[in-house]
Scaffold this motif. Sequence first.
Motif, PDB file in Angstrom:
ATOM      1  N   PHE A   1       0.844  -1.197   0.000  1.00 29.64           N
ATOM      2  CA  PHE A   1       0.000   0.000   0.000  1.00 29.64           C
ATOM      3  C   PHE A   1       0.878   1.244   0.000  1.00 29.64           C
ATOM      4  O   PHE A   1       2.041   1.199   0.417  1.00 29.64           O
ATOM      5  CB  PHE A   1      -0.875   0.033   1.265  1.00 29.64           C
ATOM      6  CG  PHE A   1      -1.735  -1.174   1.427  1.00 29.64           C
ATOM      7  CD1 PHE A   1      -2.963  -1.262   0.789  1.00 29.64           C
ATOM      8  CD2 PHE A   1      -1.305  -2.257   2.182  1.00 29.64           C
ATOM      9  CE1 PHE A   1      -3.752  -2.388   0.915  1.00 29.64           C
ATOM     10  CE2 PHE A   1      -2.092  -3.391   2.319  1.00 29.64           C
ATOM     11  CZ  PHE A   1      -3.322  -3.452   1.685  1.00 29.64           C
TER      12      PHE A   1
ATOM     13  N   GLY B   1      -7.212  -2.604   1.421  1.00 29.21           N
ATOM     14  CA  GLY B   1      -6.891  -1.428   2.228  1.00 29.21           C
ATOM     15  C   GLY B   1      -8.098  -0.580   2.581  1.00 29.21           C
ATOM     16  O   GLY B   1      -7.969   0.598   2.883  1.00 29.21           O
TER      17      GLY B   1
ATOM     18  N   SER C   1      -3.484   0.746  -3.172  1.00 27.86           N
ATOM     19  CA  SER C   1      -2.757  -0.522  -3.074  1.00 27.86           C
ATOM     20  C   SER C   1      -1.998  -0.804  -4.368  1.00 27.86           C
ATOM     21  O   SER C   1      -2.246  -0.191  -5.407  1.00 27.86           O
ATOM     22  CB  SER C   1      -3.728  -1.659  -2.762  1.00 27.86           C
ATOM     23  OG  SER C   1      -4.682  -1.789  -3.795  1.00 27.86           O
TER      24      SER C   1
END
Length: 119
Positions: free
Chosen positions: A40, A93, A105
């Motif tokens: 991420f 995420g 991400s």
Amino acid sequence: MEEQIVCQTSDIEPGDMMKAAFGKQTILVCRTPDGKFYAFLNQCIHQGAPLDKGMICGATTADSKPGNYDYCHHGEIIRCPWHGREFDIKNDGRMLANPDKRIPSFNVRTEGENVIVYK
């Protein structure tokens, strides 16, 4: 396609994370307890906190009662160090409190010992 080796599999234990460089960006590489890798942008979407200064943890279940907390998703939640925002590693995420928001991400794959991030 842009891709880069960002670390080795042995650099991150299951349930841990580390900061890495991907091109000119700083990313957060996470390894969940089942051994899978995720990546991420290393920046909270709220006020830009560096997520690598936070922690990987779990979350309470919807069935938790006051004073009795039942935990789930151990090692699958990123908690922001500044304001405690929580993001689901295995669900792209997404923010637990607002699933419409998520941290950007990246795609990840492993080849031997190499952890490779790509777009």
